[in-house]
Design an enzyme around this catalytic site. Structure first.
Site, mmCIF file in Angstrom:
data_model
loop_
_atom_site.group_PDB
_atom_site.id
_atom_site.type_symbol
_atom_site.label_atom_id
_atom_site.label_comp_id
_atom_site.label_asym_id
_atom_site.label_seq_id
_atom_site.Cartn_x
_atom_site.Cartn_y
_atom_site.Cartn_z
ATOM 1 N N GLY A 20 0.755 -1.256 0.000
ATOM 2 C CA GLY A 20 0.000 0.000 0.000
ATOM 3 C C GLY A 20 0.783 1.302 0.000
ATOM 4 O O GLY A 20 0.237 2.332 0.387
ATOM 5 N N THR A 21 2.029 1.280 -0.478
ATOM 6 C CA THR A 21 2.766 2.562 -0.478
ATOM 7 C C THR A 21 2.172 3.538 -1.497
ATOM 8 O O THR A 21 2.172 4.750 -1.269
ATOM 9 C CB THR A 21 4.274 2.390 -0.778
ATOM 10 O OG1 THR A 21 4.438 1.868 -2.099
ATOM 11 C CG2 THR A 21 4.946 1.487 0.228
ATOM 12 N N ASN A 22 1.668 3.010 -2.604
ATOM 13 C CA ASN A 22 1.029 3.921 -3.570
ATOM 14 C C ASN A 22 -0.283 4.458 -3.014
ATOM 15 O O ASN A 22 -0.614 5.630 -3.220
ATOM 16 C CB ASN A 22 0.824 3.217 -4.915
ATOM 17 C CG ASN A 22 2.121 3.147 -5.703
ATOM 18 O OD1 ASN A 22 2.696 4.177 -6.061
ATOM 19 N ND2 ASN A 22 2.612 1.943 -5.942
ATOM 20 N N MET A 95 -3.707 -7.122 -7.346
ATOM 21 C CA MET A 95 -3.178 -8.304 -8.042
ATOM 22 C C MET A 95 -4.230 -9.148 -8.759
ATOM 23 O O MET A 95 -3.957 -10.276 -9.141
ATOM 24 C CB MET A 95 -2.384 -9.183 -7.053
ATOM 25 C CG MET A 95 -1.218 -8.470 -6.401
ATOM 26 S SD MET A 95 -0.073 -7.789 -7.611
ATOM 27 C CE MET A 95 0.773 -9.270 -8.120
ATOM 28 N N LYS A 96 -5.420 -8.604 -8.897
ATOM 29 C CA LYS A 96 -6.460 -9.324 -9.639
ATOM 30 C C LYS A 96 -6.736 -8.597 -10.948
ATOM 31 O O LYS A 96 -6.656 -7.367 -10.998
ATOM 32 C CB LYS A 96 -7.759 -9.395 -8.816
ATOM 33 C CG LYS A 96 -7.601 -10.147 -7.513
ATOM 34 C CD LYS A 96 -7.475 -11.632 -7.767
ATOM 35 C CE LYS A 96 -7.195 -12.403 -6.499
ATOM 36 N NZ LYS A 96 -6.845 -13.801 -6.733
ATOM 37 N N ILE A 97 -7.073 -9.378 -11.962
ATOM 38 C CA ILE A 97 -7.391 -8.769 -13.255
ATOM 39 C C ILE A 97 -8.886 -8.487 -13.312
ATOM 40 O O ILE A 97 -9.705 -9.368 -13.029
ATOM 41 C CB ILE A 97 -6.931 -9.688 -14.404
ATOM 42 C CG1 ILE A 97 -5.399 -9.744 -14.374
ATOM 43 C CG2 ILE A 97 -7.447 -9.194 -15.757
ATOM 44 C CD1 ILE A 97 -4.786 -10.657 -15.402
ATOM 45 N N LEU A 98 -9.223 -7.252 -13.632
ATOM 46 C CA LEU A 98 -10.646 -6.887 -13.689
ATOM 47 C C LEU A 98 -11.287 -7.465 -14.944
ATOM 48 O O LEU A 98 -10.665 -7.507 -16.010
ATOM 49 C CB LEU A 98 -10.791 -5.358 -13.710
ATOM 50 C CG LEU A 98 -10.278 -4.597 -12.482
ATOM 51 C CD1 LEU A 98 -10.438 -3.096 -12.699
ATOM 52 C CD2 LEU A 98 -10.996 -5.027 -11.206
ATOM 53 N N ASN A 112 -3.977 2.569 -13.643
ATOM 54 C CA ASN A 112 -3.122 1.570 -12.987
ATOM 55 C C ASN A 112 -1.693 2.085 -12.984
ATOM 56 O O ASN A 112 -1.302 2.858 -13.854
ATOM 57 C CB ASN A 112 -3.179 0.239 -13.753
ATOM 58 C CG ASN A 112 -2.327 -0.836 -13.097
ATOM 59 O OD1 ASN A 112 -2.297 -0.958 -11.861
ATOM 60 N ND2 ASN A 112 -1.616 -1.621 -13.881
ATOM 61 N N HIS A 114 2.266 0.740 -13.089
ATOM 62 C CA HIS A 114 3.038 -0.461 -13.410
ATOM 63 C C HIS A 114 4.532 -0.140 -13.336
ATOM 64 O O HIS A 114 4.971 0.887 -13.857
ATOM 65 C CB HIS A 114 2.660 -0.948 -14.814
ATOM 66 C CG HIS A 114 3.337 -2.225 -15.177
ATOM 67 N ND1 HIS A 114 2.915 -3.451 -14.700
ATOM 68 C CD2 HIS A 114 4.444 -2.474 -15.929
ATOM 69 C CE1 HIS A 114 3.722 -4.393 -15.158
ATOM 70 N NE2 HIS A 114 4.654 -3.831 -15.909
HETATM 71 C C1 GRF Z 1 3.960 -1.443 -7.266
HETATM 72 O O1 GRF Z 1 5.267 -1.712 -7.696
HETATM 73 C C2 GRF Z 1 3.023 -1.310 -8.450
HETATM 74 O O2 GRF Z 1 3.618 -0.733 -9.570
HETATM 75 C C3 GRF Z 1 2.686 -2.735 -8.741
HETATM 76 O O3 GRF Z 1 2.564 -3.334 -7.466
HETATM 77 C C4 GRF Z 1 3.360 -2.618 -6.514
HETATM 78 C C5 GRF Z 1 2.464 -2.185 -5.410
HETATM 79 O O4 GRF Z 1 3.167 -1.590 -4.358
HETATM 80 N N1 GRF Z 1 1.526 -2.837 -9.581
HETATM 81 P P1 GRF Z 1 2.396 -0.887 -3.151
HETATM 82 O O5 GRF Z 1 1.436 -1.930 -2.599
HETATM 83 O O6 GRF Z 1 1.686 0.309 -3.667
HETATM 84 O O7 GRF Z 1 3.449 -0.537 -2.141
#
Ligand code: GRF
Length: 195
Positions: A20-22, A95-98, A112, A114
């Protein structure tokens, strides 16, 4: 939509599966003065995800959805998105594909992030593959989600140099830092140019 200083705020739902850092960075962004977004709902498919703590700490509504049955899971998600009048979905390590169903309902309203310079290195284990291929540069990309994996229109991308001493872990760490900052910028750009 909620109004702020006469401007409308987008109601955002962030989807996560883990760390969850993003999400944390997006919450910080939403708290900034004149932020264009309000995070209304966090969706998570994993009840042990660390990222849920950011929802709790910031008193943001969250929903844990079991994916044992994908169809049921998505129906539950859709009901809750509708109930919360969500305008924009931000996938952040989800981590799931919609399925096409959600993608069509929220067409051009799902972003998203990536960890590669798309269209290169779609899918998982990007850093490992980048190092193995002796790439000189990598990066991260915020893009719109369509029905093909990591293939929607690119909103913002940032390039990062790879050093000789880098391995997949050092790279992941550096890329993540940049991810955390470009997601905010990408949302701003998306709102300015697409809405
Ligand atoms: C990130 O590297 C993002 O690009 C990828 O999964 C990771 C998620 O990191 N899709 P966080 O959970 O946001 O820390």
């Amino acid at each position: 939509m909620e109004k702020l200083n006469g401007k409308k705020k987008l109601a955002v739902s962030v989807f996560i599966s883990g760390r969850g850092t993003n999400l944390k960075s997006l919450i910080e962004f939403s708290k900034k003065k004149n932020s264009p977004i309000k995070i209304v709902l966090i969706i998570c498919n994993n009840k042990t995800a660390k990222g849920i703590n950011y929802a709790k700490k910031n008193k943001i509504k969250f929903l844990i959805v079991s994916y044992k049955n994908k169809n049921k899971a998505e129906n539950k998600i859709l009901i809750n998105l509708k109930k919360n009048k969500i305008n924009l979905i931000c996938l952040a390590g989800f981590m799931k594909i919609l399925s096409k169903k959600i993608i069509n309902i929220y067409k051009n309203r799902i972003l998203n992030i990536h960890p590669s310079l798309l269209p290169k290195y779609k899918g998982l284990n990007t850093h490992k593959r980048v190092i193995k291929n002796n790439e000189k540069f990598t990066g991260c990309t915020v893009h719109l989600v369509n029905s093909k994996l990591d293939a929607g229109k690119i909103i913002l991308q940032k390039k990062i140099k790879i050093y000789k001493k880098d391995n997949e872990y050092s790279l992941a760490k550096r890329v993540l830092k940049v991810e955390n900052s470009i997601y905010q910028k990408a949302i701003k750009k998306f709102i300015e140019t697409n809405l």
